[in-house]
Design an enzyme around this catalytic site. Sequence first.
Site, mmCIF file in Angstrom:
data_model
loop_
_atom_site.group_PDB
_atom_site.id
_atom_site.type_symbol
_atom_site.label_atom_id
_atom_site.label_comp_id
_atom_site.label_asym_id
_atom_site.label_seq_id
_atom_site.Cartn_x
_atom_site.Cartn_y
_atom_site.Cartn_z
ATOM 1 N N GLY A 1 6.850 3.132 -0.952
ATOM 2 C CA GLY A 1 7.342 1.782 -0.677
ATOM 3 C C GLY A 1 8.829 1.657 -1.007
ATOM 4 O O GLY A 1 9.307 0.619 -1.453
ATOM 5 N N TYR B 1 -4.583 -10.849 -2.604
ATOM 6 C CA TYR B 1 -3.529 -10.154 -3.361
ATOM 7 C C TYR B 1 -3.917 -10.084 -4.836
ATOM 8 O O TYR B 1 -3.820 -9.031 -5.461
ATOM 9 C CB TYR B 1 -2.216 -10.918 -3.193
ATOM 10 C CG TYR B 1 -1.020 -10.353 -3.895
ATOM 11 C CD1 TYR B 1 -0.478 -11.000 -5.009
ATOM 12 C CD2 TYR B 1 -0.403 -9.196 -3.440
ATOM 13 C CE1 TYR B 1 0.656 -10.507 -5.645
ATOM 14 C CE2 TYR B 1 0.737 -8.701 -4.070
ATOM 15 C CZ TYR B 1 1.251 -9.368 -5.165
ATOM 16 O OH TYR B 1 2.363 -8.871 -5.795
HETATM 17 C C1 VAH Z 1 4.555 -12.525 -4.227
HETATM 18 N N1 VAH Z 1 6.744 -11.785 -4.993
HETATM 19 O O1 VAH Z 1 5.037 -13.654 -4.149
HETATM 20 C C2 VAH Z 1 5.317 -11.486 -5.071
HETATM 21 C C3 VAH Z 1 4.889 -11.539 -6.519
HETATM 22 C C4 VAH Z 1 4.433 -13.001 -8.519
HETATM 23 C C5 VAH Z 1 4.796 -12.950 -7.064
HETATM 24 O O2 VAH Z 1 3.724 -10.849 -6.751
HETATM 25 O O3 VAH Z 1 3.530 -12.188 -3.675
#
Ligand code: VAH
Length: 320
Positions: A8, A142
Amino acid sequence: MERIMITGALGQIGTELVLKCREIYGEENVLATDIREPEADSPIKDGPFALLDVTDITRMEEIVSEFKPDALMHMAALLSATAEKNPLLAWNINMGGLVNALEVSREYNLQFFTPSSIGAFGPTTPKDKTPALTIQRPTSMYGVNKVSGELLCEYYNSKFGVDTRSVRFPGLISYVKEPGGGTTDYAVEIYFDALRKGEYTSFIDKGTYMDMMFMDDAIEAIIKLMEADGDKIKHRCAYNLSGMSFEPEEIAESIRKHIPDFVLKYDVDPVRQGIADSWPDRIDVSCSTDEWGFSPQYDLDAMTVAMLEGIKAKDAATQH
Ligand code: VAH
């Protein structure tokens, strides 16, 4: 660490991590990999680069056996908002890539780093002074990926002895490589628009606190953690990191100290607002400070100066 492979490498963190590691360990000792070639003018091209889709373990093993790193920093992942749009693709890339990187680290005895995120917390996690060890029931794909990843890293350490290290990053603010698909991206976009348009329309609502950190502090922390004595590392799941916590009105106030007429408007995106609402307001970083000396240097106003100056220099360079 002496020879490092980074996946990445063209991402928001990966780009600056490659450049910093090459500065410290030598250009030839840092192999950048990503699923696409760097842009023609990218500084990543100044050192070793290899194309790699992290879901292809055979290719990953080929690259490792040829480059012979002693450390693997696995940065390839889809961020929160992108992952929510395509959860199954996110699972395949974020988890498929991670298990391949851990397997290769086990096979070739590599020290291993991958980032987790405050996204690993959920609505039932304590919102204020969130401890390193607490309830983690995230409601985004996520977040599910990040919690699963933390547990997988801990498993590879306890079951196979892989030296896995990880941190929970907050929103990372940088001007070198803009992020894509994150919930915290508003806090990056706002600086670019403040300079270029004098106004910004935020997709995150006023009053929404989230932890944030300037990218220089993030890169410094990764290297400090990886170079720390292994006996000091008590948290193989992940360490909380944060440089500050703010809501959109506060970053706007900081910008107005330099651009007095800056106007902040709102057009809230319910998906990313929903993700932001499920995350803590302010996490506790004492374990990171006590166990391996985490010490962020940038507060909000110092970050604003660095961002505005960095964007101005970047725009000036592209106009010549
Ligand atoms: C996101 N920038 O917004 C990343 C990060 C804590 C946020 O994991 O998904």
